[in-house]
Design a protein around this motif. Structure first.
Motif, PDB file in Angstrom:
ATOM      1  N   ARG A 102       0.818  -1.202   0.000  1.00  0.00           N
ATOM      2  CA  ARG A 102       0.000   0.000   0.000  1.00  0.00           C
ATOM      3  C   ARG A 102       0.854   1.256   0.000  1.00  0.00           C
ATOM      4  NH1 ARG A 102      -2.975   0.489   5.891  1.00  0.00           N
ATOM      5  NH2 ARG A 102      -1.370   1.692   6.921  1.00  0.00           N
ATOM      6  N   PHE A 103       0.182   2.383  -0.249  1.00  0.00           N
ATOM      7  CA  PHE A 103       0.783   3.701  -0.057  1.00  0.00           C
ATOM      8  C   PHE A 103      -0.255   4.589   0.605  1.00  0.00           C
ATOM      9  CE2 PHE A 103      -1.284   4.241  -4.166  1.00  0.00           C
ATOM     10  CZ  PHE A 103      -1.758   5.542  -4.140  1.00  0.00           C
ATOM     11  N   GLN A 104       0.201   5.687   1.201  1.00  0.00           N
ATOM     12  CA  GLN A 104      -0.689   6.625   1.856  1.00  0.00           C
ATOM     13  C   GLN A 104      -0.543   7.986   1.200  1.00  0.00           C
ATOM     14  OE1 GLN A 104      -0.067   4.396   6.076  1.00  0.00           O
ATOM     15  NE2 GLN A 104      -0.257   6.581   6.189  1.00  0.00           N
ATOM     16  N   PHE A 105      -1.659   8.717   1.126  1.00  0.00           N
ATOM     17  CA  PHE A 105      -1.636  10.039   0.502  1.00  0.00           C
ATOM     18  C   PHE A 105      -2.613  10.971   1.207  1.00  0.00           C
ATOM     19  CE2 PHE A 105      -5.209   8.061  -1.635  1.00  0.00           C
ATOM     20  CZ  PHE A 105      -6.103   9.099  -1.880  1.00  0.00           C
ATOM     21  N   THR A 106      -2.433  12.260   0.962  1.00  0.00           N
ATOM     22  CA  THR A 106      -3.413  13.247   1.379  1.00  0.00           C
ATOM     23  C   THR A 106      -4.034  13.857   0.133  1.00  0.00           C
ATOM     24  OG1 THR A 106      -1.805  15.062   1.455  1.00  0.00           O
ATOM     25  CG2 THR A 106      -2.168  13.839   3.505  1.00  0.00           C
ATOM     26  N   GLU A 107      -5.309  14.192   0.255  1.00  0.00           N
ATOM     27  CA  GLU A 107      -5.981  14.951  -0.799  1.00  0.00           C
ATOM     28  C   GLU A 107      -5.843  16.431  -0.441  1.00  0.00           C
ATOM     29  OE1 GLU A 107      -9.176  16.562  -0.153  1.00  0.00           O
ATOM     30  OE2 GLU A 107      -9.221  15.834   1.885  1.00  0.00           O
ATOM     31  N   PRO A 108      -6.307  17.346  -1.309  1.00  0.00           N
ATOM     32  CA  PRO A 108      -6.041  18.768  -1.065  1.00  0.00           C
ATOM     33  C   PRO A 108      -6.490  19.322   0.287  1.00  0.00           C
ATOM     34  CG  PRO A 108      -6.708  18.462  -3.325  1.00  0.00           C
ATOM     35  CD  PRO A 108      -6.896  17.138  -2.634  1.00  0.00           C
ATOM     36  N   SER A 109      -7.538  18.742   0.892  1.00  0.00           N
ATOM     37  CA  SER A 109      -7.971  19.224   2.213  1.00  0.00           C
ATOM     38  C   SER A 109      -7.052  18.748   3.330  1.00  0.00           C
ATOM     39  CB  SER A 109      -9.404  18.778   2.516  1.00  0.00           C
ATOM     40  OG  SER A 109     -10.326  19.525   1.753  1.00  0.00           O
ATOM     41  N   GLY A 110      -6.155  17.808   3.029  1.00  0.00           N
ATOM     42  CA  GLY A 110      -5.200  17.328   4.022  1.00  0.00           C
ATOM     43  C   GLY A 110      -5.582  16.039   4.705  1.00  0.00           C
ATOM     44  N   ASN A 111      -6.723  15.443   4.325  1.00  0.00           N
ATOM     45  CA  ASN A 111      -7.113  14.174   4.930  1.00  0.00           C
ATOM     46  C   ASN A 111      -6.279  13.034   4.367  1.00  0.00           C
ATOM     47  OD1 ASN A 111      -9.450  14.978   6.624  1.00  0.00           O
ATOM     48  ND2 ASN A 111     -10.198  15.707   4.652  1.00  0.00           N
ATOM     49  N   GLU A 112      -5.958  12.072   5.242  1.00  0.00           N
ATOM     50  CA  GLU A 112      -5.089  10.965   4.851  1.00  0.00           C
ATOM     51  C   GLU A 112      -5.897   9.748   4.428  1.00  0.00           C
ATOM     52  OE1 GLU A 112      -2.218  10.132   7.899  1.00  0.00           O
ATOM     53  OE2 GLU A 112      -1.516  12.190   7.960  1.00  0.00           O
ATOM     54  N   PHE A 113      -5.433   9.114   3.365  1.00  0.00           N
ATOM     55  CA  PHE A 113      -6.044   7.910   2.829  1.00  0.00           C
ATOM     56  C   PHE A 113      -4.953   6.916   2.479  1.00  0.00           C
ATOM     57  CE2 PHE A 113      -8.768  11.471   1.908  1.00  0.00           C
ATOM     58  CZ  PHE A 113     -10.015  11.023   2.300  1.00  0.00           C
ATOM     59  N   ALA A 114      -5.341   5.673   2.294  1.00  0.00           N
ATOM     60  CA  ALA A 114      -4.396   4.645   1.843  1.00  0.00           C
ATOM     61  C   ALA A 114      -5.007   3.899   0.672  1.00  0.00           C
ATOM     62  CB  ALA A 114      -4.070   3.679   2.971  1.00  0.00           C
ATOM     63  N   VAL A 115      -4.169   3.423  -0.214  1.00  0.00           N
ATOM     64  CA  VAL A 115      -4.574   2.565  -1.322  1.00  0.00           C
ATOM     65  C   VAL A 115      -3.748   1.302  -1.192  1.00  0.00           C
ATOM     66  CG1 VAL A 115      -4.757   2.317  -3.818  1.00  0.00           C
ATOM     67  CG2 VAL A 115      -5.041   4.577  -2.773  1.00  0.00           C
ATOM     68  N   TRP A 116      -4.395   0.150  -1.313  1.00  0.00           N
ATOM     69  CA  TRP A 116      -3.668  -1.107  -1.145  1.00  0.00           C
ATOM     70  C   TRP A 116      -3.953  -2.051  -2.308  1.00  0.00           C
ATOM     71  CZ3 TRP A 116      -5.403  -6.218  -0.218  1.00  0.00           C
ATOM     72  CH2 TRP A 116      -6.784  -6.371  -0.146  1.00  0.00           C
ATOM     73  N   SER A 117      -3.089  -3.039  -2.446  1.00  0.00           N
ATOM     74  CA  SER A 117      -3.281  -4.124  -3.400  1.00  0.00           C
ATOM     75  C   SER A 117      -2.761  -5.399  -2.778  1.00  0.00           C
ATOM     76  CB  SER A 117      -2.551  -3.835  -4.730  1.00  0.00           C
ATOM     77  OG  SER A 117      -1.159  -3.900  -4.534  1.00  0.00           O
ATOM     78  N   GLU A 118      -3.180  -6.502  -3.350  1.00  0.00           N
ATOM     79  CA  GLU A 118      -2.696  -7.789  -2.878  1.00  0.00           C
ATOM     80  C   GLU A 118      -1.271  -8.012  -3.367  1.00  0.00           C
ATOM     81  OE1 GLU A 118      -6.931 -10.135  -2.680  1.00  0.00           O
ATOM     82  OE2 GLU A 118      -5.844 -10.101  -4.570  1.00  0.00           O
ATOM     83  N   LEU A 119      -0.557  -8.904  -2.697  1.00  0.00           N
ATOM     84  CA  LEU A 119       0.806  -9.228  -3.126  1.00  0.00           C
ATOM     85  C   LEU A 119       0.785  -9.982  -4.441  1.00  0.00           C
ATOM     86  CD1 LEU A 119       2.486 -10.326   0.211  1.00  0.00           C
ATOM     87  CD2 LEU A 119       2.967  -8.294  -1.142  1.00  0.00           C
TER      88      LEU A 119
END
Length: 119
Positions: A102-119
């Motif tokens: 996975r990786f983590q990111f913020t959108e323009p408002s500054g909230n944090e999200f993560a996107v993941w995938s299977e191995l």
């Protein structure tokens, strides 16, 4: 490339700038929203999410114990590139954890999200 998202329970996420937050997710993931006045917008059901964004000066940050909303992608590198090209800020590059990446990111408002995938 598709961006398939796992279904999550109802979630309301703060947005410091509702228009900017909506524009980011519309551009990056192709999501659509239903507005309920100037202070709240709901995710379209096709996103696989239930809930929406509400106007607030708060931010959802992992450092203060807020929930980290997680989305699924079957092409993590391409999704990370889309996040960056759409104005998102990658705060944690792709890493491996038990059962996935996975990786983590913020959108323009500054909230944090993560996107993941299977191995």
């Amino acid at each position: 490339m598709s961006n398939q998202h796992e279904l999550i329970n109802y979630v309301e996420i703060p947005a410091k700038n509702m228009a900017e937050t909506k524009a980011f997710f519309e551009t990056c993931f192709g999501w659509t929203f239903t507005d309920y006045g100037p202070e709240y917008t709901a995710f379209d059901k096709s996103t696989g999410l239930d809930g929406g964004f509400y106007q607030s000066d708060q931010s959802s940050l992992t450092s203060n114990g807020s929930a980290l909303v997680v989305f699924y992608s079957d092409d993590l590198e391409a999704t990370m590139a889309k996040v960056q090209s759409s104005g998102g800020n990658v705060i944690k590059e792709i890493f491996t954890f038990p059962g996935g990446r996975r990786f983590q990111f913020t959108e323009p408002s500054g909230n944090e999200f993560a996107v993941w995938s299977e191995l």
